[in-house]
Design a protein around this motif. Structure first.
Motif, PDB file in Angstrom:
ATOM      1  N   VAL A   1       0.840  -1.209   0.000  1.00 46.88           N
ATOM      2  CA  VAL A   1       0.000   0.000   0.000  1.00 46.88           C
ATOM      3  C   VAL A   1       0.867   1.248   0.000  1.00 46.88           C
ATOM      4  N   ALA A   2       1.879   1.265   0.877  1.00 44.58           N
ATOM      5  CA  ALA A   2       2.757   2.438   0.972  1.00 44.58           C
ATOM      6  C   ALA A   2       3.418   2.738  -0.360  1.00 44.58           C
ATOM      7  N   ALA A   3       3.718   1.687  -1.125  1.00 40.67           N
ATOM      8  CA  ALA A   3       4.363   1.886  -2.430  1.00 40.67           C
ATOM      9  C   ALA A   3       3.529   2.788  -3.322  1.00 40.67           C
ATOM     10  N   ARG A   4       2.209   2.606  -3.331  1.00 45.17           N
ATOM     11  CA  ARG A   4       1.347   3.442  -4.180  1.00 45.17           C
ATOM     12  C   ARG A   4       1.419   4.910  -3.796  1.00 45.17           C
ATOM     13  N   TYR A   5       1.388   5.172  -2.487  1.00 48.53           N
ATOM     14  CA  TYR A   5       1.430   6.559  -2.024  1.00 48.53           C
ATOM     15  C   TYR A   5       2.791   7.194  -2.283  1.00 48.53           C
ATOM     16  N   LEU A   6       3.850   6.420  -2.150  1.00 49.59           N
ATOM     17  CA  LEU A   6       5.193   6.950  -2.411  1.00 49.59           C
ATOM     18  C   LEU A   6       5.403   7.208  -3.899  1.00 49.59           C
ATOM     19  N   LEU A   7       4.873   6.336  -4.748  1.00 51.55           N
ATOM     20  CA  LEU A   7       4.966   6.566  -6.193  1.00 51.55           C
ATOM     21  C   LEU A   7       4.287   7.871  -6.581  1.00 51.55           C
ATOM     22  N   ASN A   8       3.131   8.135  -5.949  1.00 49.70           N
ATOM     23  CA  ASN A   8       2.408   9.370  -6.246  1.00 49.70           C
ATOM     24  C   ASN A   8       3.153  10.610  -5.772  1.00 49.70           C
ATOM     25  N   ARG A   9       4.061  10.448  -4.824  1.00 50.64           N
ATOM     26  CA  ARG A   9       4.858  11.556  -4.318  1.00 50.64           C
ATOM     27  C   ARG A   9       6.150  11.749  -5.112  1.00 50.64           C
ATOM     28  N   GLY A  10       6.374  10.900  -6.118  1.00 47.25           N
ATOM     29  CA  GLY A  10       7.551  11.071  -6.955  1.00 47.25           C
ATOM     30  C   GLY A  10       8.733  10.193  -6.610  1.00 47.25           C
ATOM     31  N   TYR A  11       8.518   9.183  -5.763  1.00 44.52           N
ATOM     32  CA  TYR A  11       9.606   8.282  -5.374  1.00 44.52           C
ATOM     33  C   TYR A  11       9.703   7.109  -6.350  1.00 44.52           C
ATOM     34  N   ASP A  12      10.915   6.635  -6.601  1.00 50.30           N
ATOM     35  CA  ASP A  12      11.118   5.340  -7.240  1.00 50.30           C
ATOM     36  C   ASP A  12      10.969   4.268  -6.155  1.00 50.30           C
ATOM     37  N   VAL A  13      10.266   3.187  -6.476  1.00 50.37           N
ATOM     38  CA  VAL A  13      10.064   2.131  -5.495  1.00 50.37           C
ATOM     39  C   VAL A  13      10.471   0.789  -6.093  1.00 50.37           C
ATOM     40  N   ASP A  14      11.372   0.088  -5.397  1.00 43.38           N
ATOM     41  CA  ASP A  14      11.737  -1.285  -5.735  1.00 43.38           C
ATOM     42  C   ASP A  14      11.240  -2.206  -4.626  1.00 43.38           C
ATOM     43  N   ILE A  15      10.474  -3.220  -5.002  1.00 45.74           N
ATOM     44  CA  ILE A  15       9.988  -4.183  -4.018  1.00 45.74           C
ATOM     45  C   ILE A  15      10.687  -5.520  -4.253  1.00 45.74           C
ATOM     46  N   TYR A  16      11.335  -6.024  -3.213  1.00 41.93           N
ATOM     47  CA  TYR A  16      11.995  -7.324  -3.273  1.00 41.93           C
ATOM     48  C   TYR A  16      11.177  -8.319  -2.440  1.00 41.93           C
ATOM     49  N   MET A  17      10.513  -9.236  -3.148  1.00 45.32           N
ATOM     50  CA  MET A  17       9.630 -10.185  -2.488  1.00 45.32           C
ATOM     51  C   MET A  17      10.391 -11.459  -2.127  1.00 45.32           C
ATOM     52  N   LEU A  18      10.490 -11.725  -0.822  1.00 48.01           N
ATOM     53  CA  LEU A  18      11.176 -12.920  -0.351  1.00 48.01           C
ATOM     54  C   LEU A  18      10.254 -14.138  -0.345  1.00 48.01           C
ATOM     55  N   LYS A  19       8.976 -13.899  -0.459  1.00 46.75           N
ATOM     56  CA  LYS A  19       7.988 -14.981  -0.477  1.00 46.75           C
ATOM     57  C   LYS A  19       7.007 -14.746  -1.631  1.00 46.75           C
ATOM     58  N   ASP A  20       6.651 -15.834  -2.316  1.00 50.63           N
ATOM     59  CA  ASP A  20       5.629 -15.695  -3.357  1.00 50.63           C
ATOM     60  C   ASP A  20       4.282 -16.264  -2.914  1.00 50.63           C
ATOM     61  N   ASN A  21       4.265 -16.908  -1.751  1.00 47.93           N
ATOM     62  CA  ASN A  21       2.995 -17.425  -1.202  1.00 47.93           C
ATOM     63  C   ASN A  21       2.515 -16.476  -0.108  1.00 47.93           C
ATOM     64  N   ILE A  22       1.749 -15.467  -0.489  1.00 43.36           N
ATOM     65  CA  ILE A  22       1.285 -14.451   0.444  1.00 43.36           C
ATOM     66  C   ILE A  22       0.150 -15.027   1.294  1.00 43.36           C
ATOM     67  N   HIS A  23       0.338 -15.055   2.612  1.00 42.63           N
ATOM     68  CA  HIS A  23      -0.658 -15.651   3.509  1.00 42.63           C
ATOM     69  C   HIS A  23      -1.832 -14.718   3.771  1.00 42.63           C
ATOM     70  N   SER A  24      -1.573 -13.438   3.850  1.00 47.50           N
ATOM     71  CA  SER A  24      -2.616 -12.465   4.172  1.00 47.50           C
ATOM     72  C   SER A  24      -3.436 -12.147   2.931  1.00 47.50           C
ATOM     73  N   SER A  25      -4.748 -12.356   3.009  1.00 47.66           N
ATOM     74  CA  SER A  25      -5.604 -12.069   1.852  1.00 47.66           C
ATOM     75  C   SER A  25      -5.610 -10.586   1.527  1.00 47.66           C
ATOM     76  N   GLU A  26      -5.513  -9.744   2.573  1.00 50.71           N
ATOM     77  CA  GLU A  26      -5.476  -8.297   2.336  1.00 50.71           C
ATOM     78  C   GLU A  26      -4.176  -7.897   1.637  1.00 50.71           C
ATOM     79  N   ALA A  27      -3.072  -8.523   2.041  1.00 43.24           N
ATOM     80  CA  ALA A  27      -1.793  -8.253   1.375  1.00 43.24           C
ATOM     81  C   ALA A  27      -1.840  -8.704  -0.083  1.00 43.24           C
ATOM     82  N   LYS A  28      -2.453  -9.873  -0.309  1.00 46.21           N
ATOM     83  CA  LYS A  28      -2.569 -10.386  -1.684  1.00 46.21           C
ATOM     84  C   LYS A  28      -3.381  -9.429  -2.544  1.00 46.21           C
ATOM     85  N   THR A  29      -4.445  -8.875  -1.995  1.00 49.46           N
ATOM     86  CA  THR A  29      -5.260  -7.913  -2.735  1.00 49.46           C
ATOM     87  C   THR A  29      -4.436  -6.704  -3.151  1.00 49.46           C
TER      88      THR A  29
END
Length: 506
Positions: free
Chosen positions: A64-92
């Motif tokens: 979620v924070a990534a979206r708000y930071l992108l709108n503020r002009g930041y470059d965002v790199d996300i490094y995912m250590l897991k591909d099986n997201i347990h939280s349904s809200e996180a998956k959304t």
């Protein structure tokens, strides 16, 4: 705030109509704002933000924070250590980021499930957001998680941990293996216990972000509180899941201890002993063949029974004193000696509240009292009224404060039974509104006492046992009303206790 309290509060928000998805959105927005503040304070400009995420809710906050930071002009790199997201809200929220294609924002998502010899490019200023592990950390860290933490710690970037530095025990603040050493830790709603107790050099500067959780979500008992119950070990055997002794009954009242005993079974207890006078023993046995009944000489409990009761008390995990005991001098003497000698958690109910001296339980922190209003006023020699059914903040606040000022004279927990039950312990309080008017029928208080004793015997602390006990008792009353209307009995209520706990755990 302990992690379990935060989990309960999050879950209870849903029963006020505030979804976890809304909470994650608020948390991510707050995180984005705090990261931006730190960037401006440190670098005076937007810089690259590098996020490390795991499979839980902290990763979702980062998405979620990534979206708000992108709108503020930041470059965002996300490094995912897991591909099986347990939280349904996180998956959304991750799906939202993947749906942003063709990519118009300066966002890159990397698969880092195989971290290998990965290192960060440090040619420019940047901020690292640690969203790997949350408050549910257990056991040794996986190798890719450990390597990611090493990469973060070795980096020159400004490091920000979400809620708790990954690798730190959220309750104690201890680090058994390795943990992120952040420059800042951003906690949502309240600082977690381990972070609060840890030294500044291992948590950095502390920031508490408000995410719109109302006080009522924290102070109302609701279905989220079932998270406090432990899962039963499949390898456990008889007696491992709690044992209770009920001291009560008399020539005239034998139903009360039987109801309490059956309620304790409904709460999941393995063994229930009932110490009762011989005049009540046969009726109690008849009420349930599951109860282990100790018949004591005479028509009433007395000091003559002390040794036999203390011997039984040594065998169990919790003791309930009072249901159906009647009031007489000999019983009073016994009860006062019992509360002085028994070191196990105790529930005082019904006639015990009219006979035990306050001074004897004043310093006991493992005791729960279960009075209705009249019994409360008699026990504490007060003259209060319980009226919490109001939208008037001042009225509710003053009423709770009145009860707190009285209850603070003891170290134990007190349940004040009413339309809205008030549970108090020192400066802590919670409110439960489960139940219905049909619960004025005799015996529902005995059921409550049995449930609370059952919770205590299974390792819950007195305050949480009282809160869950009241809520479960009320839910069972609601189930009984669905079937029988106001014609239900305490025995009907007891029969639903196991079902409402099962439903609550689903």
């Amino acid at each position: 705030m302990d992690p379990i309290d935060m989990m309960v509060t999050d879950a209870n928000c849903e029963y006020l109509g505030l979804s976890r998805l809304c909470l994650m959105e608020a948390a991510g927005k707050s995180l984005g704002e705090e990261v931006a503040k730190i960037a401006v304070f440190t670098f005076a400009k937007p810089v690259k933000v590098v996020m490390f995420t795991g499979s839980g809710g902290n990763g979702g906050d980062a998405f979620v924070a990534a979206r708000y930071l992108l709108n503020r002009g930041y470059d965002v790199d996300i490094y995912m250590l897991k591909d099986n997201i347990h939280s349904s809200e996180a998956k959304t929220n991750l799906d939202i980021l993947f749906n942003m294609k063709p990519r118009l924002s300066r966002l890159t998502i990397h698969d880092l499930t195989d971290i290998g010899d990965f290192k960060l490019d440090e040619d420019e200023d940047f901020i690292i957001v640690d969203g790997i592990l949350g408050t549910g950390i257990k056991g040794n860290l996986q190798e890719n998680i450990k390597r990611a933490i090493e990469v973060i710690n070795e980096s020159n970037g400004i490091k920000i941990s979400i809620d708790v530095p990954s690798g730190m025990d959220p309750i104690t603040g201890n680090v058994d293996d390795i943990a992120v050493i952040p420059d800042y830790t951003i906690s949502f709603h309240k600082i977690k216990t381990g972070v609060r107790d840890a030294e500044e050099e291992v948590v950095g500067g502390l920031v508490t972000a408000d995410i719109g959780i109302p006080l009522e979500a924290e102070y109302f008992v609701n279905y989220g509180d079932f998270l406090r119950l432990k899962n039963r070990d499949e390898k456990s055997h008889k007696g491992n899941n709690g044992s209770v002794l009920i001291v009560g009954g008399s020539k005239d009242y034998h139903g009360a201890p039987a109801i309490s005993g059956k309620a304790a079974f409904g709460a999941g207890v393995d063994l229930v002993y009932v110490a009762t006078p011989e005049s009540a023993a046969i009726p109690v046995k008849s009420a349930s063949e599951d109860l282990i009944v100790k018949s004591l000489d005479g028509d009433y409990l007395s000091l003559n029974h002390l040794d036999e009761i203390l011997e039984l008390a040594d065998k169990v995990d919790a003791v309930l004193i009072g249901p159906g005991s009647a009031i007489n001098d000999e019983t009073s003497k016994l009860f006062n000696v019992l509360v002085a000698k028994i070191k196990k958690p105790i529930v005082l109910d019904a006639d015990a509240l009219k006979q035990v001296e306050l001074k004897l339980i004043k310093n006991k922190d493992n005791i729960v009292l279960t009075p209705h209003l009249a019994e409360f006023n008699q026990f504490f020699k007060s003259n209060l009224h319980l009226d919490l059914d109001s939208y008037d903040f001042k009225k509710v606040d003053e009423n709770i404060t009145e009860f707190q000022s009285v209850v603070k004279s003891i170290k134990g927990t007190v349940i004040v039974k009413g339309k809205n039950d008030l549970i108090l312990s020192g400066s802590k309080f919670r409110i439960s509104s489960s139940g219905n008017a049909g619960m004025t029928v005799g015996g529902t208080g005995d059921a409550l006492a049995g449930i609370v004793a059952g919770m205590l015997s299974q390792g819950l602390n007195p305050f949480d046992s009282a809160c869950l006990g009241v809520f479960i008792n009320g839910l069972a009353g609601e189930k009984a009303y669905e079937v029988n209307g106001n014609g239900f009995s305490a025995s009907d209520l007891v029969s639903y206790i196991g079902n409402v706990i099962k439903d609550g755990l689903c």
